[in-house]
Enzyme design. Structure first.
Site, short mmCIF file in Angstrom:
data_model
loop_
_atom_site.label_atom_id
_atom_site.label_comp_id
_atom_site.label_asym_id
_atom_site.label_seq_id
_atom_site.Cartn_x
_atom_site.Cartn_y
_atom_site.Cartn_z
N LYS A 1 52.74 31.79 54.85
CA LYS A 1 52.53 32.83 53.84
C LYS A 1 51.05 33.60 54.33
O LYS A 1 50.23 33.41 54.90
CB LYS A 1 52.28 32.11 52.80
N LYS B 1 44.36 34.38 53.01
CA LYS B 1 42.90 34.99 53.28
C LYS B 1 42.41 34.15 54.48
O LYS B 1 41.38 34.63 55.13
CB LYS B 1 41.98 34.61 52.04
N LYS C 1 43.77 21.73 54.13
CA LYS C 1 42.37 22.31 54.22
C LYS C 1 41.34 21.34 54.69
O LYS C 1 40.99 21.60 55.76
CB LYS C 1 41.67 22.91 52.97
P1 TYM Z 1 43.89 32.18 45.29
O1 TYM Z 1 42.62 32.66 45.06
O2 TYM Z 1 44.03 31.52 46.60
O3 TYM Z 1 45.10 33.26 45.19
C1 TYM Z 1 45.23 33.73 44.14
C2 TYM Z 1 47.03 34.01 43.39
O4 TYM Z 1 47.32 34.75 44.66
C3 TYM Z 1 48.60 33.98 44.78
N1 TYM Z 1 48.92 34.13 46.26
C4 TYM Z 1 49.96 34.53 46.70
N2 TYM Z 1 51.46 34.72 46.20
C5 TYM Z 1 52.30 35.05 46.82
N3 TYM Z 1 52.15 35.14 48.33
C6 TYM Z 1 51.08 34.85 49.12
N4 TYM Z 1 51.02 34.99 50.17
C7 TYM Z 1 49.97 34.62 48.16
N5 TYM Z 1 48.87 33.98 48.49
C8 TYM Z 1 48.11 33.81 47.26
C9 TYM Z 1 48.11 32.41 44.50
O5 TYM Z 1 49.25 31.74 44.24
C10 TYM Z 1 47.28 32.62 43.50
O6 TYM Z 1 48.06 32.90 42.24
N6 TYM Z 1 43.65 27.70 42.95
C11 TYM Z 1 43.79 29.04 43.06
C12 TYM Z 1 42.55 29.69 41.92
C13 TYM Z 1 42.57 29.19 40.59
C14 TYM Z 1 43.70 29.33 39.47
C15 TYM Z 1 42.85 28.57 38.59
C16 TYM Z 1 44.87 29.69 39.70
C17 TYM Z 1 41.47 28.42 40.15
N7 TYM Z 1 41.83 28.11 38.86
C18 TYM Z 1 43.56 28.33 37.27
C19 TYM Z 1 45.38 29.84 38.04
C20 TYM Z 1 44.87 29.09 37.11
C21 TYM Z 1 43.73 29.70 44.17
O7 TYM Z 1 43.21 29.47 45.23
O8 TYM Z 1 44.27 30.94 44.33
#
Ligand code: TYM
Length: 331
Positions: free
Chosen positions: A197, A200, A114
């Protein structure tokens, strides 16, 4: 036997979640709430690392909660809340920042990606400490399992390291959590760039299937998805990443095995297969889209559900924080 504790979070950075979020993480959330004590949050504080118009952010936080409920996250079976409603997340994050090495935080690949993409001017300190706030999210609830996609594995490793470090330096307070990653669904790829992957923050949304897309848009995105040389529908991640990604998506939603789908499309072209995948996806997403719209018609009800969740979350989180402060010698 007492129930296992599950915690996960998702960022409200866009109007709609995408199919990667849904298959990699959110479908697991729904399953895990049945037999576990699950805490799920919309991580609005994490979303502040990307500057967003406040009105837009406010709408996205509600839209995120609505989508989670529409998907099947049920506030009567789990604790659904908004991260900023529980101040202990920031309070514990500070404590954890003080036991995190600078180099350790700098090695997080998501931070490196990022900050490289944004350049020095757009990289804020929040992006750097982001994984430590995430560790606080998890450790506060004494989570056993954290259902996520593959891209979060390193953050969960850091969470484990920080939890163990605190436990051995001060007092055994934290449960050390495990990432719960479903291998076959852990990385759903972009339809236009099937080795990357689905994300967003993709440069173009044409390869990203959003849960709230209208069915005709979903169909169009699948029909124009990048496929591979040849014309056989066969799973081969290296040689046929596009077709393999579509097979994974179809299988996850139709419940059919990859082999059964390959057989079904033997001798047929890619075109038929792509339309069939679109059909399966649209059938899954249409009710989610409708239910989200209904829920957004009554924001007051959503806010009330979320404040009930915040109460339950605050109870657990403030207990952990109290123990942590005492162990540190704060009076
Ligand atoms: P975020 O908001 O980017 O994504 C949410 C969840 O979706 C999963 N994910 C995917 N899984 C499979 N294929 C993909 N292409 C794909 N893109 C996204 C992510 O792995 C995630 O599980 N840092 C985290 C948010 C967070 C969090 C937490 C997660 C903050 N605190 C505590 C777990 C526990 C994030 O940015 O997810």
């Amino acid at each position: 036997m007492s129930k296992k504790r599950v915690l996960s979070g998702i960022q409200p950075t866009h109007d709609s979640f995408h199919l990667g979020n849904y298959l990699g993480a959110l479908k697991q959330w729904v399953q895990l709430q049945e037999d576990n004590d699950a805490f799920y949050c919309v991580v609005d504080l994490h979303a502040l690392t990307i500057e967003t118009d406040p009105k837009v952010l406010q709408k996205r936080i509600l839209l995120s909660a609505a989508q989670l409920i529409a998907i099947g996250v049920d506030p009567s079976k789990c604790t659904l809340f908004i991260q900023s409603h529980v101040p202990a997340h920031n309070q514990l994050a500070w404590v954890l920042e003080c036991i995190t090495g600078f180099g350790e935080a700098g090695r997080m690949t998501q931070f490196k990606d990022k900050s490289q993409k944004g350049g020095a001017d757009r990289t804020n300190v929040g992006l750097f400490t982001y994984p430590i706030l995430q560790a606080a999210d998890i450790l506060l609830y004494q989570a056993d399992f954290v259902p996520v996609g593959e891209d979060q594995r390193q953050h969960i490793e850091l969470t484990r390291d920080l939890g163990q470090r605190f436990n051995s330096k001060y007092k055994e307070i934290f449960n050390i959590p495990q990432a719960q990653i479903i291998k076959s669904l852990a990385k759903i790829n972009d339809l236009q760039e099937p080795t990357a992957k689905m994300s967003k923050s993709a440069a173009s949304m044409s390869g990203v299937i959003e849960l709230l897309d209208a069915p005709e848009i979903t169909l169009k995105k699948f029909k124009s998805s990048v496929t591979d040389d040849g014309k056989e529908v066969k799973f081969d991640e290296k040689g046929k990443p596009g077709i393999s990604n579509l097979l994974t998506i179809h299988s996850a939603l139709s419940g059919k095995s990859i082999e059964a789908i390959e057989n079904e499309f033997a001798g047929k072209g890619y075109g038929d297969f792509k339309s069939a995948v679109a059909e399966v996806v649209i059938a899954e997403l249409e009710p989610i889209r409708d239910r989200t719209k209904q829920l957004m018609d009554d924001p007051a009800e959503l806010v009330s559900l979320l404040s009930t969740g915040a109460k339950k979350a605050n109870e657990v989180a403030s207990n952990t924080l109290k123990e942590v402060y005492a162990a540190l010698g704060l009076i």
